[in-house]
Write an enzyme that holds these catalytic residues in place. Structure first.
Site, PDB file in Angstrom:
ATOM      1  N   CYS A 274     -12.906 -16.482 -23.624  1.00 33.78           N
ATOM      2  CA  CYS A 274     -11.557 -17.056 -23.721  1.00 33.78           C
ATOM      3  C   CYS A 274     -10.572 -16.200 -24.523  1.00 33.78           C
ATOM      4  CB  CYS A 274     -11.630 -18.443 -24.342  1.00 33.78           C
ATOM      5  SG  CYS A 274     -12.613 -19.577 -23.353  1.00 33.78           S
TER       6      CYS A 274
HETATM    7  N1  LIG Z   1     -16.909 -21.057 -22.122  1.00 39.43           N
HETATM    8  C1  LIG Z   1     -16.019 -21.712 -22.844  1.00 39.43           C
HETATM    9  O1  LIG Z   1     -16.260 -21.986 -24.013  1.00 39.43           O
HETATM   10  C2  LIG Z   1     -14.676 -22.136 -22.262  1.00 39.43           C
HETATM   11  C3  LIG Z   1     -13.849 -22.969 -23.030  1.00 39.43           C
HETATM   12  C4  LIG Z   1     -12.632 -23.403 -22.502  1.00 39.43           C
HETATM   13  C5  LIG Z   1     -12.249 -22.976 -21.237  1.00 39.43           C
HETATM   14  N2  LIG Z   1     -13.043 -22.149 -20.509  1.00 39.43           N
HETATM   15  C6  LIG Z   1     -12.583 -21.774 -19.170  1.00 39.43           C
HETATM   16  O2  LIG Z   1     -13.336 -22.503 -18.201  1.00 39.43           O
HETATM   17  C7  LIG Z   1     -13.542 -21.695 -17.043  1.00 39.43           C
HETATM   18  C8  LIG Z   1     -15.033 -21.597 -16.726  1.00 39.43           C
HETATM   19  O3  LIG Z   1     -15.673 -20.923 -17.806  1.00 39.43           O
HETATM   20  P1  LIG Z   1     -17.234 -20.997 -18.066  1.00 39.43           P
HETATM   21  O4  LIG Z   1     -17.445 -20.416 -19.419  1.00 39.43           O
HETATM   22  O5  LIG Z   1     -17.761 -22.347 -17.766  1.00 39.43           O
HETATM   23  O6  LIG Z   1     -17.762 -19.984 -16.957  1.00 39.43           O
HETATM   24  P2  LIG Z   1     -19.279 -19.769 -16.472  1.00 39.43           P
HETATM   25  O7  LIG Z   1     -19.354 -18.378 -15.951  1.00 39.43           O
HETATM   26  O8  LIG Z   1     -20.226 -20.227 -17.526  1.00 39.43           O
HETATM   27  O9  LIG Z   1     -19.444 -20.794 -15.260  1.00 39.43           O
HETATM   28  C9  LIG Z   1     -18.752 -20.670 -14.072  1.00 39.43           C
HETATM   29  C10 LIG Z   1     -19.637 -21.114 -12.935  1.00 39.43           C
HETATM   30  O10 LIG Z   1     -18.866 -21.057 -11.743  1.00 39.43           O
HETATM   31  C11 LIG Z   1     -19.702 -20.606 -10.696  1.00 39.43           C
HETATM   32  N3  LIG Z   1     -18.872 -20.100  -9.606  1.00 39.43           N
HETATM   33  C12 LIG Z   1     -18.264 -18.900  -9.480  1.00 39.43           C
HETATM   34  N4  LIG Z   1     -17.574 -18.834  -8.331  1.00 39.43           N
HETATM   35  C13 LIG Z   1     -17.742 -20.025  -7.701  1.00 39.43           C
HETATM   36  C14 LIG Z   1     -17.287 -20.559  -6.485  1.00 39.43           C
HETATM   37  N5  LIG Z   1     -16.513 -19.853  -5.660  1.00 39.43           N
HETATM   38  N6  LIG Z   1     -17.653 -21.818  -6.184  1.00 39.43           N
HETATM   39  C15 LIG Z   1     -18.455 -22.540  -7.004  1.00 39.43           C
HETATM   40  N7  LIG Z   1     -18.923 -22.074  -8.177  1.00 39.43           N
HETATM   41  C16 LIG Z   1     -18.567 -20.831  -8.517  1.00 39.43           C
HETATM   42  C17 LIG Z   1     -20.593 -19.577 -11.361  1.00 39.43           C
HETATM   43  O11 LIG Z   1     -21.765 -19.347 -10.608  1.00 39.43           O
HETATM   44  C18 LIG Z   1     -20.858 -20.235 -12.712  1.00 39.43           C
HETATM   45  O12 LIG Z   1     -22.008 -21.035 -12.676  1.00 39.43           O
HETATM   46  C19 LIG Z   1     -12.864 -20.370 -17.318  1.00 39.43           C
HETATM   47  O13 LIG Z   1     -11.567 -20.399 -16.806  1.00 39.43           O
HETATM   48  C20 LIG Z   1     -12.794 -20.332 -18.827  1.00 39.43           C
HETATM   49  O14 LIG Z   1     -11.717 -19.537 -19.283  1.00 39.43           O
HETATM   50  C21 LIG Z   1     -14.262 -21.728 -20.987  1.00 39.43           C
END
Ligand SMILES: NC(=O)c1ccc[n+]([C@@H]2O[C@H](COP(=O)([O-])OP(=O)(O)OC[C@H]3O[C@@H](n4cnc5c(N)ncnc54)[C@H](O)[C@@H]3O)[C@@H](O)[C@H]2O)c1
Length: 437
Positions: A274
């Site tokens: 992030c």
């Molecule tokens: N990790 C954090 O602490 C956090 C906190 C706040 C916001 N975010 C935001 O949330 C969002 C997700 O982050 P995350 O950390 O959960 O990511 P992540 O990589 O842990 O998880 C994302 C998931 O999406 C899947 N994916 C990718 N393309 C896809 C598709 N076309 N269809 C279905 N699934 C698909 C991946 O396989 C993965 O399992 C990002 O925008 C991030 O900036 C993350």
């Protein structure tokens, strides 16, 4: 069609709705667990076959999400799939997919766009689509709205569209999904109403704003606020160090002011999915409006220089004992990007390891949360975590404390390491073999 809105709201209120979570990662999984815990059926959709089969077998692939919770959810109405045709069964589709930067440090919207394109053929009347991925203001209107409406559904009448950013803080024991207030903006007032009905079942406090753009900007402000303040305190660290002042002592003293000051601590640089990334989503979008985001650029510059700063402190420390970094054995402590988690995305520790290696140092690492150095897109080390024994610590020319996990035995490290380069302010009392970085 106000009846459609009422029917959708009602499905959430009676908890009959099937919640679809698209993207089962750090954000999607805790949300799945929360909806499951309050009696909703949840369908998780992901493109990654291996994650889907692990989850269906009741296993977890994220350290701080216990497998027993996943297993219990699987027993009580949670199922994961890669089959997007099942989108039509869901009443809500909550998108939690990655939003990284590409190699030019511009937003990579491919995950959001691919996901929406994959959902598109299976959308139907009555559903609410909620984007949770962090992104620039305008994404929901520009990228999701036209795609959702492509098949003839009308947003605000037959289908509902909201943006509601995730505020997950992995590893923070003081907050959980339920207790973190959730901001939400709808494309229309009806969208907002259905979106609130979706989230207020699971979250104690839902905070509505007037548009999806305002909700998108809220998330960016939160993360930019952090990036800029960490940049400020990292700059202050360098100045304080030159003046012989301990910045950690100063931050702690300043934090006793009961108003108008928030404590941020310096470190080896920014990490995680992030804070190092999200600010540049705004930088990119602001250019469209002829504007420069100077605070973002400046703090980015300061924060990105921190691994080099730690390296220079390491070289100074070795130099003082007549050694060059070239040929020295260096142990990096903590390679996850922050304490007590196993997430290595954008970790500055990895950059420090690469800088050490580039100067001819022999690098190793120890991290109780990362037993084997994982396969990463841009970084490669054939290493596994070193055991922290007295003998092993003493066999290195220096250790660099990059991530201050609670599981480290700091007294043992202090007693047996020849040289400690501390980028986390863990060792406050001065000692001849400890250098603050
Ligand atoms: N990790 C954090 O602490 C956090 C906190 C706040 C916001 N975010 C935001 O949330 C969002 C997700 O982050 P995350 O950390 O959960 O990511 P992540 O990589 O842990 O998880 C994302 C998931 O999406 C899947 N994916 C990718 N393309 C896809 C598709 N076309 N269809 C279905 N699934 C698909 C991946 O396989 C993965 O399992 C990002 O925008 C991030 O900036 C993350």
């Amino acid at each position: 069609m106000p009846q459609q809105k009422l029917a959708s709201v009602n499905k959430f209120k009676t908890r009959e709705a099937l919640i679809g979570i698209v993207g089962l990662g750090y954000v999607g999984l805790p949300l799945m667990l929360r909806y499951n815990a309050i009696g909703f059926r949840v369908l998780g959709i992901d493109i990654d076959e291996s994650k889907v089969s692990k989850l269906n077998a009741g296993q977890s692939y994220i350290e701080h999400i216990p497998a027993d919770k996943i297993a219990a959810a699987s027993q009580s109405g949670f199922e994961a799939t890669t089959d997007f045709r099942r989108v039509s069964e869901c009443d809500a589709l909550i998108l939690c997919v990655p939003t990284p930067l590409n190699k030019y440090r511009e937003p990579d919207m491919s995950f959001v766009i691919d996901t929406t394109d994959a959902l598109k053929p299976y959308l139907r009347a009555g559903q609410v689509v909620s984007l949770e991925s962090t992104t620039y203001p305008g994404t929901t209107e520009e990228e999701l709205l036209p795609r959702v409406q492509e098949g003839g559904l009308v947003v605000g009448e037959s289908i509902f569209l909201v943006y509601s950013p995730e505020r997950e803080d992995p590893g923070n024991p003081n907050f959980e999904t339920r207790t973190i207030p959730k901001v939400i903006g709808g494309h229309t007032p009806a969208c907002l109403e259905v979106g609130i009905a979706l989230y207020e079942q699971a979250i104690d406090q839902v905070v509505s704003v007037s548009s999806t753009k305002a909700a998108e900007m809220t998330k960016l402000l939160e993360n930019i606020h952090r990036a800029v303040n960490i940049g400020l305190v990292n700059e202050m660290k360098i100045v304080a160090d030159r003046m012989g002042i301990d910045i950690f002592e100063v931050v702690d003293a300043a934090a006793t002011k009961p108003f108008g000051f928030t404590a941020y601590y310096p470190g080896p640089g920014l990490g995680g999915h992030c804070i190092p990334i999200d600010p540049f989503y705004l930088t990119w979008k602001a250019r469209e409006y002829g504007l420069h985001t100077r605070f973002i650029e400046l703090s980015g510059e300061v924060n990105q220089a921190m691994p080099e700063y730690v390296l220079s402190k390491l070289m100074d420390g070795l130099n003082d004992s007549g050694k060059a970094l070239k040929g020295s054995k260096v142990l990096v402590l903590g390679i996850a990007y922050k304490k007590n988690v196993d997430d290595m995305r954008e970790s500055p520790s990895v950059e420090i390891m690469e800088l050490i290696e580039a100067k001819g140092g022999i690098v190793a690492y120890s991290d109780p949360h990362v037993p084997v150095f994982p396969k990463m897109r841009e970084h490669h080390f054939e290493l596994s975590s070193e055991a922290l024994t007295a003998d092993n610590l003493a066999s290195f020319d220096a250790v660099v404390l990059a991530t201050d996990h609670d599981k480290f035995d700091y007294e043992l490290i202090k007693q047996h390491a020849k040289l400690i380069v501390d980028s986390r302010g863990k060792y406050r009392a001065p000692a001849p073999h400890i250098i603050k970085a």
